[in-house]
Design an enzyme around this catalytic site. Structure first.
Site, PDB file in Angstrom:
ATOM      1  N   LYS A  84       0.830  -1.190   0.000  1.00 38.03           N
ATOM      2  CA  LYS A  84       0.000   0.000   0.000  1.00 38.03           C
ATOM      3  C   LYS A  84       0.871   1.250   0.000  1.00 38.03           C
ATOM      4  O   LYS A  84       0.424   2.352  -0.295  1.00 38.03           O
ATOM      5  CB  LYS A  84      -0.859   0.032   1.272  1.00 38.03           C
ATOM      6  CG  LYS A  84      -1.728  -1.177   1.444  1.00 38.03           C
ATOM      7  CD  LYS A  84      -2.362  -1.167   2.859  1.00 38.03           C
ATOM      8  CE  LYS A  84      -3.030  -2.482   3.114  1.00 38.03           C
ATOM      9  NZ  LYS A  84      -3.349  -2.653   4.569  1.00 38.03           N
ATOM     10  N   GLY A  85       2.151   1.066   0.355  1.00 30.43           N
ATOM     11  CA  GLY A  85       3.018   2.209   0.643  1.00 30.43           C
ATOM     12  C   GLY A  85       3.202   3.201  -0.493  1.00 30.43           C
ATOM     13  O   GLY A  85       3.387   4.384  -0.260  1.00 30.43           O
ATOM     14  N   GLU A  87       7.630   2.183  -6.327  1.00 28.23           N
ATOM     15  CA  GLU A  87       7.794   1.752  -4.929  1.00 28.23           C
ATOM     16  C   GLU A  87       7.900   2.954  -3.993  1.00 28.23           C
ATOM     17  O   GLU A  87       8.297   4.034  -4.404  1.00 28.23           O
ATOM     18  CB  GLU A  87       9.087   0.915  -4.809  1.00 28.23           C
ATOM     19  CG  GLU A  87       8.853  -0.583  -4.671  1.00 28.23           C
ATOM     20  CD  GLU A  87       8.284  -0.994  -3.308  1.00 28.23           C
ATOM     21  OE1 GLU A  87       7.654  -0.181  -2.617  1.00 28.23           O
ATOM     22  OE2 GLU A  87       8.476  -2.161  -2.943  1.00 28.23           O
ATOM     23  N   ASP A 110      14.678  -0.756   0.907  1.00 28.88           N
ATOM     24  CA  ASP A 110      15.384  -0.906   2.178  1.00 28.88           C
ATOM     25  C   ASP A 110      16.381  -2.057   2.004  1.00 28.88           C
ATOM     26  O   ASP A 110      17.470  -1.859   1.463  1.00 28.88           O
ATOM     27  CB  ASP A 110      14.322  -1.167   3.249  1.00 28.88           C
ATOM     28  CG  ASP A 110      14.874  -1.160   4.660  1.00 28.88           C
ATOM     29  OD1 ASP A 110      15.874  -0.489   4.906  1.00 28.88           O
ATOM     30  OD2 ASP A 110      14.284  -1.835   5.521  1.00 28.88           O
ATOM     31  N   LYS A 144      17.225   3.636   0.766  1.00 26.70           N
ATOM     32  CA  LYS A 144      18.091   3.522   1.953  1.00 26.70           C
ATOM     33  C   LYS A 144      19.216   2.551   1.618  1.00 26.70           C
ATOM     34  O   LYS A 144      19.169   1.387   1.997  1.00 26.70           O
ATOM     35  CB  LYS A 144      17.275   2.918   3.117  1.00 26.70           C
ATOM     36  CG  LYS A 144      16.551   3.905   3.989  1.00 26.70           C
ATOM     37  CD  LYS A 144      16.181   3.311   5.354  1.00 26.70           C
ATOM     38  CE  LYS A 144      14.847   2.618   5.348  1.00 26.70           C
ATOM     39  NZ  LYS A 144      14.328   2.257   6.692  1.00 26.70           N
ATOM     40  N   ASP A 163       4.115   3.426   6.503  1.00 24.24           N
ATOM     41  CA  ASP A 163       3.413   3.189   7.767  1.00 24.24           C
ATOM     42  C   ASP A 163       4.290   2.611   8.854  1.00 24.24           C
ATOM     43  O   ASP A 163       5.364   2.063   8.603  1.00 24.24           O
ATOM     44  CB  ASP A 163       2.277   2.180   7.537  1.00 24.24           C
ATOM     45  CG  ASP A 163       2.821   0.756   7.349  1.00 24.24           C
ATOM     46  OD1 ASP A 163       3.661   0.561   6.448  1.00 24.24           O
ATOM     47  OD2 ASP A 163       2.441  -0.144   8.133  1.00 24.24           O
TER      48      ASP A 163
HETATM   49  P1  IMP Z   1      12.682  -4.154   1.606  1.00 15.34           P
HETATM   50  O1  IMP Z   1      12.215  -5.468   1.070  1.00 15.34           O
HETATM   51  O2  IMP Z   1      13.456  -4.333   2.880  1.00 15.34           O
HETATM   52  O3  IMP Z   1      13.444  -3.348   0.598  1.00 15.34           O
HETATM   53  O4  IMP Z   1      11.412  -3.317   2.025  1.00 15.34           O
HETATM   54  C1  IMP Z   1      10.151  -3.652   1.568  1.00 15.34           C
HETATM   55  C2  IMP Z   1       9.037  -2.778   2.035  1.00 15.34           C
HETATM   56  O5  IMP Z   1       9.113  -2.556   3.430  1.00 15.34           O
HETATM   57  C3  IMP Z   1       9.005  -1.382   1.437  1.00 15.34           C
HETATM   58  O6  IMP Z   1       8.432  -1.360   0.162  1.00 15.34           O
HETATM   59  C4  IMP Z   1       8.164  -0.672   2.463  1.00 15.34           C
HETATM   60  O7  IMP Z   1       6.787  -0.875   2.206  1.00 15.34           O
HETATM   61  C5  IMP Z   1       8.581  -1.321   3.749  1.00 15.34           C
HETATM   62  N1  IMP Z   1       9.595  -0.485   4.414  1.00 15.34           N
HETATM   63  C6  IMP Z   1      10.945  -0.529   4.296  1.00 15.34           C
HETATM   64  N2  IMP Z   1      11.542   0.421   5.017  1.00 15.34           N
HETATM   65  C7  IMP Z   1      10.541   1.110   5.611  1.00 15.34           C
HETATM   66  C8  IMP Z   1      10.503   2.264   6.469  1.00 15.34           C
HETATM   67  O8  IMP Z   1      11.523   2.871   6.850  1.00 15.34           O
HETATM   68  N3  IMP Z   1       9.258   2.667   6.867  1.00 15.34           N
HETATM   69  C9  IMP Z   1       8.112   2.054   6.483  1.00 15.34           C
HETATM   70  N4  IMP Z   1       8.103   1.002   5.655  1.00 15.34           N
HETATM   71  C10 IMP Z   1       9.300   0.528   5.230  1.00 15.34           C
HETATM   72 MG    MG Z   2       6.268  -1.071  -0.136  1.00 16.06          MG
END
Ligand code: IMP
Ligand code: MG
Length: 180
Positions: A44-45, A100, A104, A132, A160
């Protein structure tokens, strides 16, 4: 000892967000001039970012949505990606742009990218509002990046914590407060 989270300052304000999104929109429009785009919002982000970004595109644009799970109620990625909602459209031969909120660990996006590439789009690009890089585990890079940020837990403008704060019109962050 228990952990509480407190709000940090405004990290990226409303005007700064909109200015940068207009720049991204112009850049994407330039890159795809004369072509059409299928923008895929990762729910949803990315929903606020997506809705502002597509208003800045002046090329033929279609939209679709996917929902994947990566985080539960914690702030750490598990590396397990589950498709909760798949696309409605066939992406074969399309110029796909994954939209996206944040990269992260990159685990979610790496999975999504491979999943979509297997369906033979004409091109596949990644557009993220926030990056990040410090936290990266998977080898994945975005083609369009709004802001590169330090390692903080972000909330607001779609992002969120436990499903809250998505409606904030700016980007903020949460800080851990350790109590005795
Ligand atoms: P990743 O797989 O670790 O790159 O992150 C996947 C998902 O986690 C992102 O698309 C966000 O929806 C959520 N996410 C990652 N970092 C944050 C943050 O700092 N705040 C809120 N949601 C996050
Ligand atoms: Mg996301």
């Amino acid at each position: 000892m228990s952990k509480n989270y407190i709000f940090g300052d405004v990290m990226i304000g409303k005007d700064e967000l909109h200015k940068r999104i207009a720049e991204l929109g112009a850049e994407i429009s330039r890159d795809f001039r004369g072509e059409s785009i299928l923008a895929i919002c990762v729910l949803k982000g990315a929903v606020l970012f997506m809705s502002d970004l597509i208003r800045e595109l002046n090329v033929e644009t279609k939209i679709d949505f996917m929902a994947v799970s990566s985080y539960g109620a914690s702030t750490q990625s598990t590396g397990v990606v589950r498709i909760l909602k798949d696309l409605d459209s066939n992406i074969e031969g399309e110029n796909v742009i994954i939209v996206e909120d944040i990269i992260d660990s990159g685990l979610t996006l790496k999975y999504l990218k491979d999943y979509l590439l297997a369906r033979h789009p004409k091109t596949l690009k990644i557009c993220t509002l926030l990056d990040k890089p410090e936290r990266r585990q998977a080898d994945v890079k975005a083609d369009y990046i709004g802001f590169t940020i330090e390692n903080k837990f972000i909330v607001g403008y779609g992002l969120d914590y436990n499903q809250l704060y998505r409606n904030l019109p700016y980007i903020s962050y949460l800080e851990e407060e350790t109590q005795k």
